[in-house]
Design a protein around this motif. Structure first.
Motif, short mmCIF file in Angstrom:
data_model
loop_
_atom_site.label_atom_id
_atom_site.label_comp_id
_atom_site.label_asym_id
_atom_site.label_seq_id
_atom_site.Cartn_x
_atom_site.Cartn_y
_atom_site.Cartn_z
N GLU A 35 -4.76 13.02 39.77
CA GLU A 35 -3.93 12.59 38.64
C GLU A 35 -4.66 12.78 37.32
O GLU A 35 -4.06 13.23 36.32
CB GLU A 35 -3.53 11.12 38.83
CG GLU A 35 -2.44 10.66 37.88
CD GLU A 35 -1.94 9.26 38.20
OE1 GLU A 35 -1.66 8.51 37.25
OE2 GLU A 35 -1.85 8.92 39.40
N THR B 118 -5.13 16.38 22.00
CA THR B 118 -4.13 17.29 21.43
C THR B 118 -4.19 17.33 19.91
O THR B 118 -3.54 18.18 19.29
CB THR B 118 -2.71 16.89 21.87
OG1 THR B 118 -2.47 15.53 21.49
CG2 THR B 118 -2.55 17.03 23.37
N THR C 246 -8.66 26.10 27.99
CA THR C 246 -8.81 26.02 29.45
C THR C 246 -10.27 25.88 29.86
O THR C 246 -10.57 25.23 30.87
CB THR C 246 -8.18 27.25 30.14
OG1 THR C 246 -8.71 28.44 29.56
CG2 THR C 246 -6.68 27.24 29.98
N GLU D 70 -2.76 22.82 28.31
CA GLU D 70 -1.55 23.62 28.10
C GLU D 70 -1.06 23.49 26.66
O GLU D 70 -0.72 24.48 26.01
CB GLU D 70 -0.46 23.18 29.07
CG GLU D 70 0.83 23.98 28.95
CD GLU D 70 1.88 23.56 29.95
OE1 GLU D 70 2.99 24.12 29.91
OE2 GLU D 70 1.60 22.65 30.78
N TYR D 71 -1.05 22.26 26.16
CA TYR D 71 -0.63 22.03 24.77
C TYR D 71 -1.55 22.77 23.80
O TYR D 71 -1.09 23.48 22.89
CB TYR D 71 -0.64 20.53 24.45
CG TYR D 71 -0.24 20.23 23.03
CD1 TYR D 71 1.09 20.00 22.70
CD2 TYR D 71 -1.20 20.18 22.01
CE1 TYR D 71 1.47 19.74 21.40
CE2 TYR D 71 -0.82 19.92 20.70
CZ TYR D 71 0.50 19.70 20.41
OH TYR D 71 0.87 19.45 19.09
N ASP E 199 -5.12 19.10 32.51
CA ASP E 199 -4.43 20.39 32.46
C ASP E 199 -3.26 20.36 31.49
O ASP E 199 -2.96 21.36 30.84
CB ASP E 199 -3.93 20.76 33.86
CG ASP E 199 -5.06 21.19 34.79
OD1 ASP E 199 -6.11 21.62 34.28
OD2 ASP E 199 -4.89 21.10 36.02
N CYS E 200 -2.60 19.22 31.38
CA CYS E 200 -1.47 19.08 30.45
C CYS E 200 -1.96 19.21 29.00
O CYS E 200 -1.32 19.89 28.18
CB CYS E 200 -0.78 17.75 30.68
SG CYS E 200 0.73 17.53 29.72
N THR E 201 -3.08 18.59 28.69
CA THR E 201 -3.67 18.71 27.35
C THR E 201 -4.08 20.15 27.07
O THR E 201 -3.85 20.67 25.98
CB THR E 201 -4.90 17.78 27.22
OG1 THR E 201 -4.48 16.43 27.39
CG2 THR E 201 -5.56 17.93 25.84
N GLU F 134 -4.65 16.48 36.48
CA GLU F 134 -3.34 16.94 36.01
C GLU F 134 -3.14 16.61 34.53
O GLU F 134 -2.60 17.42 33.77
CB GLU F 134 -2.23 16.30 36.84
CG GLU F 134 -2.10 16.89 38.24
CD GLU F 134 -1.08 16.16 39.10
OE1 GLU F 134 -0.43 15.22 38.58
OE2 GLU F 134 -0.95 16.51 40.29
N ALA F 135 -3.61 15.45 34.11
CA ALA F 135 -3.50 15.07 32.70
C ALA F 135 -4.37 15.98 31.82
O ALA F 135 -3.96 16.37 30.71
CB ALA F 135 -3.92 13.61 32.52
#
Length: 427
Positions: free
Chosen positions: A30, A221, A293, A40-41, A36-38, A33-34
């Motif tokens: 979990e 972000t 990344t 992506e932004y 990776d979300c950052t 995943e968080a």
């Protein structure tokens, strides 16, 4: 899976160490995943900035000599300004490191009789000679710039009352160091930095707020420039260079302040108009493109390290569950032998110079012997897998970097393997 285990074993990772690490990794899905979300932004943010400024193949042309009309250099600086949401930016290979970038930003915008105030306590070791806390040729103190600092409170938070008392008519720049440096204090979130900047501006609106952003870029972000910082400063062989930049630093911020930095970097009257990029521009662009990344990989490594070493009973900063605001993971190992073994494990996991055994040495700019492990493609690049620390109490090691998640994981497992081998850790 058996093939992976076999290769880990061939590289020196025992089954108990691998099993211990994999069990902890399994519980971190979990968190990852968080992260990776950052990433992506931030990846979209970087691509948008490049598209907005019409980056094209001409930007990668080799420019030598004076560097007049270096289209790629000038466009890159517009890209950085867009990424950091600032009026301007200075991004140059002539800026040799993060300390140089900070020194440049300070010297360009401070004059004799003015004062620099650190709102985050003691600055990073290499800045002590820049400021003149430790005497050095060419320090700000030699040019009549005074300095004071407001130490952090015992819990590592900002001392707002102390900051208010320290600001006076001569205070010109307030500097905030985002990352912990060689201290076992928490690193600051962008939100916390924004609170301090707002507080300072309410007391003295014309004060310049500068943030040492090293190790923090793309971890969140938003950046300190989004919450009121007049200048954000960093190194390209850390986060924003993405592991590809071979040298360089950046300063992003207010147009007038960046213009001053340009004159200080080159010469009065010349400023940002000169400075050839000598073929490194493509690496700067591509490194920035990869940076979100790459930073995500380093963050996952830091989170895994925190969870592994906290489980073993060591004090870690940040702790295993805290939110992340930079890529650095501090682990208090308690002994010189622990710091040395950890660093030797990191070195053994490197793709370059893996056979070298790092030793503590009197590194320039530091007040104690320092050990550094970094088998890197770019010498000294701390976005690549690395670990270092001063050989002094509390004997903390500072782990950071990892261009890829598998490499970061290998490094952490190898550090643990070396501690187990030396009898310093029992699983």
């Amino acid at each position: 899976m058996l093939e992976i285990e076999s290769l880990y074993r061939e590289m020196g990772i025992s089954f108990p160490v691998l099993q211990f690490g994999n069990k902890i990794e399994e519980a971190l899905k979990e968190r990852f995943e968080a992260i990776d979300c950052t990433a992506e932004y931030n990846q979209l943010k970087v691509i948008h900035a490049m598209q907005e400024n019409r980056v094209n193949a001409e930007c990668f042309n080799y420019v030598s000599g004076y560097g007049y009309d270096d289209y790629g250099r000038d466009t890159l600086e517009k890209v950085y300004a867009s990424v950091f949401h600032t009026e301007s930016a200075l991004v140059r290979p002539q800026i040799t490191c993060g300390t140089h970038a900070l020194s440049l930003a300070l010297a360009a915008n401070l004059r004799p009789g003015e004062e620099l105030l650190s709102a985050a306590g003691k600055p990073y070791d290499t800045l002590e000679e820049v400021i003149g806390i430790r005497p050095s040729n060419g320090s700000l103190a030699e040019y009549g710039v005074t300095y004071r600092q407001v130490d952090l409170l015992s819990d590592g938070s900002f001392d707002f009352d102390g900051i208010k008392s320290a600001i006076h008519e001569k205070t010109k720049i307030v500097t905030i160091q985002r990352s912990k440096g060689y201290q076992t204090r928490p690193s600051f979130s962008v939100g916390q930095i924004g609170e301090v900047i707002q507080f300072v501006k309410e007391i003295k609106p014309d004060v310049i707020c500068m943030v040492d952003n090293c190790y923090g870029e793309f971890v969140e972000t938003i950046e300190p420039s989004d919450v009121g910082a007049d200048m954000v400063v960093g190194s390209l062989i850390k986060n924003p260079g993405g592991g590809l930049a071979p040298i360089g630093g950046y300063i992003a911020g207010r147009e007038d302040l960046i213009e001053n930095c340009g004159y200080r970097l080159t010469s009065p009257g010349l400023g940002r108009e000169v400075g050839a990029t000598l073929g490194v521009t493509q690496s700067f662009y591509q490194g920035l493109f990869l940076a979100p990344t790459v930073v995500a990989s380093a963050l996952k490594g830091a989170v895994l390290a925190a969870n592994i070493y906290e489980k073993l009973g060591y004090k870690v900063v940040p702790n295993a569950s805290e939110s992340r605001h930079d890529i650095i993971q501090a682990v208090e190992l308690g002994t010189p032998e622990g710091v040395i073994s950890f660093c030797r494990g990191i070195q053994a996991a490197a793709p370059v110079d893996s056979y070298v055994s790092p030793e503590p040495w009197a590194m320039p700019g530091y007040d104690s012997d320092v050990i550094m492990a970094a088998g890197a493609f770019v010498q000294g690049s701390s976005i690549e897998l690395s670990a270092d620390g001063p050989i002094k109490p509390p004997y903390a090691v500072y782990f950071q970097g990892g261009l890829t998640w598998p490499h970061a994981k290998l490094g952490i497992l190898m550090s643990l393997q070396y501690l187990v081998k030396e009898g310093l850790v029992t699983l």
